[in-house]
Design a protein around this motif. Sequence first.
Motif, mmCIF file in Angstrom:
data_model
loop_
_atom_site.group_PDB
_atom_site.id
_atom_site.type_symbol
_atom_site.label_atom_id
_atom_site.label_comp_id
_atom_site.label_asym_id
_atom_site.label_seq_id
_atom_site.Cartn_x
_atom_site.Cartn_y
_atom_site.Cartn_z
ATOM 1 N N ASP A 127 -71.171 133.907 52.228
ATOM 2 C CA ASP A 127 -72.102 133.137 53.061
ATOM 3 C C ASP A 127 -71.309 132.140 53.909
ATOM 4 N N ILE A 128 -71.991 131.190 54.533
ATOM 5 C CA ILE A 128 -71.315 130.256 55.441
ATOM 6 C C ILE A 128 -71.521 128.803 55.019
ATOM 7 N N TYR A 129 -72.121 128.590 53.854
ATOM 8 C CA TYR A 129 -72.478 127.226 53.462
ATOM 9 C C TYR A 129 -71.652 126.754 52.268
ATOM 10 N N PRO A 130 -71.340 125.461 52.233
ATOM 11 C CA PRO A 130 -70.781 124.887 51.010
ATOM 12 C C PRO A 130 -71.831 124.903 49.905
ATOM 13 N N ARG A 131 -71.357 124.767 48.661
ATOM 14 C CA ARG A 131 -72.235 124.766 47.501
ATOM 15 C C ARG A 131 -71.841 123.645 46.550
ATOM 16 N N LYS A 132 -72.829 123.053 45.919
ATOM 17 C CA LYS A 132 -72.592 122.160 44.801
ATOM 18 C C LYS A 132 -72.945 122.921 43.532
ATOM 19 N N ILE A 133 -72.017 122.903 42.561
ATOM 20 C CA ILE A 133 -72.175 123.641 41.317
ATOM 21 C C ILE A 133 -72.286 122.663 40.156
ATOM 22 N N CYS A 134 -73.292 122.839 39.319
ATOM 23 C CA CYS A 134 -73.416 122.091 38.068
ATOM 24 C C CYS A 134 -73.425 123.115 36.932
ATOM 25 N N TYR A 135 -72.381 123.087 36.118
ATOM 26 C CA TYR A 135 -72.168 124.105 35.084
ATOM 27 C C TYR A 135 -72.284 123.480 33.702
ATOM 28 N N PHE A 136 -73.057 124.122 32.835
ATOM 29 C CA PHE A 136 -73.250 123.671 31.463
ATOM 30 C C PHE A 136 -72.597 124.703 30.536
ATOM 31 N N PRO A 137 -71.345 124.466 30.119
ATOM 32 C CA PRO A 137 -70.576 125.502 29.422
ATOM 33 C C PRO A 137 -71.199 125.993 28.118
ATOM 34 N N GLN A 138 -71.837 125.123 27.358
ATOM 35 C CA GLN A 138 -72.368 125.570 26.071
ATOM 36 C C GLN A 138 -73.475 126.598 26.228
ATOM 37 N N SER A 139 -74.324 126.421 27.221
ATOM 38 C CA SER A 139 -75.417 127.367 27.441
ATOM 39 C C SER A 139 -75.067 128.442 28.469
ATOM 40 N N GLY A 140 -74.083 128.156 29.315
ATOM 41 C CA GLY A 140 -73.735 129.070 30.397
ATOM 42 C C GLY A 140 -74.578 128.891 31.644
ATOM 43 N N LYS A 141 -75.531 127.965 31.605
ATOM 44 C CA LYS A 141 -76.419 127.741 32.748
ATOM 45 C C LYS A 141 -75.642 127.132 33.910
ATOM 46 N N VAL A 142 -75.930 127.593 35.121
ATOM 47 C CA VAL A 142 -75.328 127.053 36.332
ATOM 48 C C VAL A 142 -76.426 126.736 37.337
ATOM 49 N N LEU A 143 -76.413 125.529 37.863
ATOM 50 C CA LEU A 143 -77.300 125.144 38.954
ATOM 51 C C LEU A 143 -76.498 125.156 40.243
ATOM 52 N N VAL A 144 -77.000 125.854 41.244
ATOM 53 C CA VAL A 144 -76.306 125.974 42.525
ATOM 54 C C VAL A 144 -77.181 125.393 43.626
ATOM 55 N N LYS A 145 -76.617 124.469 44.378
ATOM 56 C CA LYS A 145 -77.329 123.897 45.518
ATOM 57 C C LYS A 145 -76.557 124.221 46.782
ATOM 58 N N LYS A 146 -77.159 124.999 47.684
ATOM 59 C CA LYS A 146 -76.546 125.290 48.974
ATOM 60 C C LYS A 146 -76.681 124.055 49.865
ATOM 61 N N LEU A 147 -75.578 123.661 50.470
ATOM 62 C CA LEU A 147 -75.574 122.475 51.335
ATOM 63 C C LEU A 147 -75.731 122.944 52.773
ATOM 64 N N TYR A 148 -76.988 123.151 53.180
ATOM 65 C CA TYR A 148 -77.266 123.727 54.493
ATOM 66 C C TYR A 148 -76.955 122.758 55.623
ATOM 67 N N SER A 149 -77.070 121.475 55.362
ATOM 68 C CA SER A 149 -76.731 120.489 56.393
ATOM 69 C C SER A 149 -75.943 119.368 55.750
ATOM 70 N N LEU A 150 -74.777 119.120 56.281
ATOM 71 C CA LEU A 150 -73.916 118.059 55.759
ATOM 72 C C LEU A 150 -73.949 116.868 56.700
ATOM 73 N N HIS A 151 -74.107 115.690 56.140
ATOM 74 C CA HIS A 151 -74.117 114.483 56.956
ATOM 75 C C HIS A 151 -72.716 113.949 57.197
ATOM 76 N N ASN A 152 -71.745 114.520 56.515
ATOM 77 C CA ASN A 152 -70.350 114.148 56.763
ATOM 78 C C ASN A 152 -69.483 115.356 56.487
ATOM 79 N N ASN A 153 -68.197 115.226 56.751
ATOM 80 C CA ASN A 153 -67.273 116.341 56.598
ATOM 81 C C ASN A 153 -66.434 116.209 55.339
ATOM 82 N N GLU A 154 -66.965 115.547 54.319
ATOM 83 C CA GLU A 154 -66.176 115.282 53.118
ATOM 84 C C GLU A 154 -65.666 116.568 52.475
ATOM 85 N N VAL A 155 -66.531 117.571 52.317
ATOM 86 C CA VAL A 155 -66.130 118.822 51.676
ATOM 87 C C VAL A 155 -65.052 119.512 52.494
#
Length: 204
Positions: free
Chosen positions: A152-180
């Motif tokens: 894809d063309i978007y940055p992502r924020k990943i929140c990973y919970f190793p014990q359960s294996g659950k991953v939350l993914v947030k696509k950053l469709y609009s960035l207010h700065n160029n930090e990433v």
Amino acid sequence: MSSHWYEDNLAPKLYFDTTFNIDAARILPGGYYATPGHMMLVTTLGSCVAACIRDPINGIGGINHFMLPENVQEQGGWGSSSARYGSYAMEMLINQLLKMGARRQNLEAKLFGGGAVIKHMKTINIGARNATFALDYLKTEGIPVVSTDLLDIYPRKICYFPQSGKVLVKKLYSLHNNEVLNREQNYLMLLKKSKVEGDVELFT
């Protein structure tokens, strides 16, 4: 094992996340983190790839955050210097998991990132190359990939919970700065100036 810049980069940022009410670690480009505890591992990816690897039986898991260095003269392959950087990043995480008590035969992986976000790279798609490397590496090592969210063309924020294996993914469709993007550009410049020294002994 030789000293290497992956070990000298900024350490993961440990904090308490009030939204999820859990201890957390924020992983920066070039870093990795493994834990046997109940934690959330967070990273933000542009062209980089994160491998979330865990032993679901023993509840031990971790994450890395890496990019292959730009080298348009190389066509890839396991003998290239680019591949050695990626192999090192994967082996450091796997080694740490095994030292904590994970069993190699239990390991499973989820892969994220590899977006085409560094727009000035016209000769190669670094994100796609990172994603292909990670998939090929895990296949070669016999570690099943149970989930992916790559390219894809978007940055992502990943929140990973190793014990359960659950991953939350947030696509950053609009960035207010160029930090990433700035962080990954700086990481890419560091890769160009660095060398992989020595090999990592991979526990079995």
